[in-house]
Design an enzyme around this catalytic site. Sequence first.
Site, PDB file in Angstrom:
ATOM      1  N   GLY A  31     -29.201  31.430   1.783  1.00  0.00           N
ATOM      2  CA  GLY A  31     -30.629  31.197   1.904  1.00  0.00           C
ATOM      3  C   GLY A  31     -31.096  30.997   3.328  1.00  0.00           C
ATOM      4  N   TYR A 181     -38.273  18.325  -7.717  1.00  0.00           N
ATOM      5  CA  TYR A 181     -37.817  19.015  -6.512  1.00  0.00           C
ATOM      6  C   TYR A 181     -38.808  18.788  -5.371  1.00  0.00           C
ATOM      7  CZ  TYR A 181     -36.984  22.673  -3.117  1.00  0.00           C
ATOM      8  OH  TYR A 181     -36.776  23.346  -1.936  1.00  0.00           O
TER       9      TYR A 181
END
Length: 321
Positions: A31, A181
């Site tokens: 990522g 999150y």
Amino acid sequence: MSSSSSTPPWDVQQLPRASDSVFLVTGGNAGIGYFVAEQLSATGATVVLGSRNPAKAEVATASIRSRVPGARVRAVRLDLADLSSLRTAVESLDAERLDAVVHNAGVALDAPPRRVTGDGHELMFGTNHLGHFALTHWLMPLLSAAPAARIVTMGSFAAKSERLDLGDLQSRKDYRPKRTYGRSKLAQMYFGLELDRRLRAVDSTVASVVVHPGGALDSLTPPRPPVHVRTAGARLRGAPAALLVQGKHAGAWPAVRAVLDPTVRGGQLWGPRAFSLRGKPQHQRAWNHLTDTSVAARLWEASRDLTGVDLVTVPGPPQAR
């Protein structure tokens, strides 16, 4: 440090050399973290990938070496969900100093059920925030040994619309994965700003900077097989989104600038220029809720109690193996 008036405009394609520096990127095997590591490696610095998966870290280091001739990149095993392992992970760095750490690693769950770490903390809050809080404690001697080290915390644009529930930091009462999150990333951002205030209070040479990547999509990210594979179909489907967001290679730019640019200051927030979603990195005004120092202080105390470490009193230098 040079003043902004005497420093050339920042160019994401022509980074300054940092041959004598040592940088740690948590979650550097995939990522945005991968691209942070790849771009920092191009400066000549020694870049260490912190990863909980040695096999994926090996693939990432090989990818960086194939794209950056002479790259000085290596990996250490780092599991932020296991607080008891962090001291050993720092010892395995086998370094005399650390010029910067990019707190990038994170867990994002899309659906229930709620999961916990081995320490019993909600997985996203425990990994994304508490893990980095505790890791910073063990890294501080190495950071303090550098002339002007930086702690760069990777937040998220998803945190802008969230607010912390200080009475339910572990999402026990109402667990919603996407919200949890976002709140875990918000906690990281509060931590990064509060950390800098505390570092300034003790005249530390270490600075703490908070960044966010804006909107960063896999479909707009250049391929780095086998670390990241992008099909032609995914590229075409993602093309319209490029008007508003960007790929993860560009999402790495604010963190890379926060590590390298001498004009960046502790306590600042950096993100993409265009609507905070895409474009070259720039200094941004801190979001209103991030300026609430009382929330930051209460989160700090809770984090100290939950991790059992206190960043006010740092441990002695780790012993090289």
